[in-house]
Scaffold this motif. Structure first.
Motif, PDB file in Angstrom:
ATOM      1  N   LEU A   4       0.830  -1.205   0.000  1.00  0.00           N
ATOM      2  CA  LEU A   4       0.000   0.000   0.000  1.00  0.00           C
ATOM      3  C   LEU A   4       0.871   1.265   0.000  1.00  0.00           C
ATOM      4  O   LEU A   4       1.774   1.417   0.832  1.00  0.00           O
ATOM      5  N   VAL A   5       0.577   2.135  -0.960  1.00  0.00           N
ATOM      6  CA  VAL A   5       1.285   3.417  -1.088  1.00  0.00           C
ATOM      7  C   VAL A   5       0.257   4.536  -1.021  1.00  0.00           C
ATOM      8  O   VAL A   5      -0.793   4.466  -1.673  1.00  0.00           O
ATOM      9  N   TYR A   6       0.572   5.543  -0.219  1.00  0.00           N
ATOM     10  CA  TYR A   6      -0.308   6.711  -0.107  1.00  0.00           C
ATOM     11  C   TYR A   6       0.208   7.825  -1.008  1.00  0.00           C
ATOM     12  O   TYR A   6       1.430   8.098  -1.023  1.00  0.00           O
ATOM     13  N   VAL A   7      -0.697   8.482  -1.711  1.00  0.00           N
ATOM     14  CA  VAL A   7      -0.379   9.729  -2.414  1.00  0.00           C
ATOM     15  C   VAL A   7      -1.294  10.793  -1.815  1.00  0.00           C
ATOM     16  O   VAL A   7      -2.525  10.710  -1.960  1.00  0.00           O
ATOM     17  N   LEU A   8      -0.698  11.738  -1.105  1.00  0.00           N
ATOM     18  CA  LEU A   8      -1.483  12.767  -0.419  1.00  0.00           C
ATOM     19  C   LEU A   8      -1.273  14.126  -1.069  1.00  0.00           C
ATOM     20  O   LEU A   8      -0.145  14.476  -1.454  1.00  0.00           O
TER      21      LEU A   8
END
Ligand code: CA2
Length: 147
Positions: A4-8
């Motif tokens: 899981l990778v977050y792009v904020l």
């Protein structure tokens, strides 16, 4: 293992493509998300792509990510230059963090030259337009493949 990778994305980036195309281009945040999803698919990442105008919301997502994610790409927008709270939240994360700016902040007003987030970021991309997000995700792919 989690992929899981977050792009904020921080304040006002919901207006991307709708105002100031001379600075930020004509692509919308939906276009940015589509580009990120395409790169994420190449690397087998699960993507959580979020935007908020509220500092607390970005901090809550960083707290969520620290328990579940393997990496983060963040464009904190104006909070880049003001938020010790976002820096502190990122400092609790053990995964790689890449800071992205669509515009070249160093070519702009002096107040944009300082970033609190850069004190924690493992890499910074500025001035590559929305391609910066894809570059940051690819770098995450390289780093995570090596672990
Ligand atoms: O260049 C970037 O990506 C920035 O993070 C964008 C922020 C700015 O405060 C930073 O200094 C650099 C501003 C985001 C606002 O986005 C808009 C997009 C379209 C129209 C109006 C604002």
């Amino acid at each position: 293992m989690s992929r899981l990778v977050y792009v904020l994305n921080g304040p006002n980036l919901n207006l991307l493509g709708k105002r100031q195309p001379n600075i930020y281009g004509s692509d919308t945040l939906e276009d940015v998300e589509a580009g990120c999803r395409s790169v994420a698919a190449e690397y087998g990442f699960d993507l959580r792509f979020q935007q908020s105008n509220a500092e607390f919301q970005l901090i809550d997502w960083i707290h969520e990510a620290r328990e579940t994610a393997v990496g983060m790409v963040i464009n904190p927008a104006a909070f880049t230059h003001t938020s010790v709270a976002i820096l502190d939240a990122l400092t609790t994360c053990e995964f790689p963090v890449f800071e992205v700016h669509i515009s070249n902040v160093h070519k702009r007003e002096a107040f944009r030259h300082h970033s609190y987030v850069s004190l924690r970021a493992d890499g910074v991309i500025a001035g590559f337009g929305i391609e910066g997000y894809a570059l940051a995700l690819r770098r995450l792919g390289t780093l995570l493949a090596a672990t």
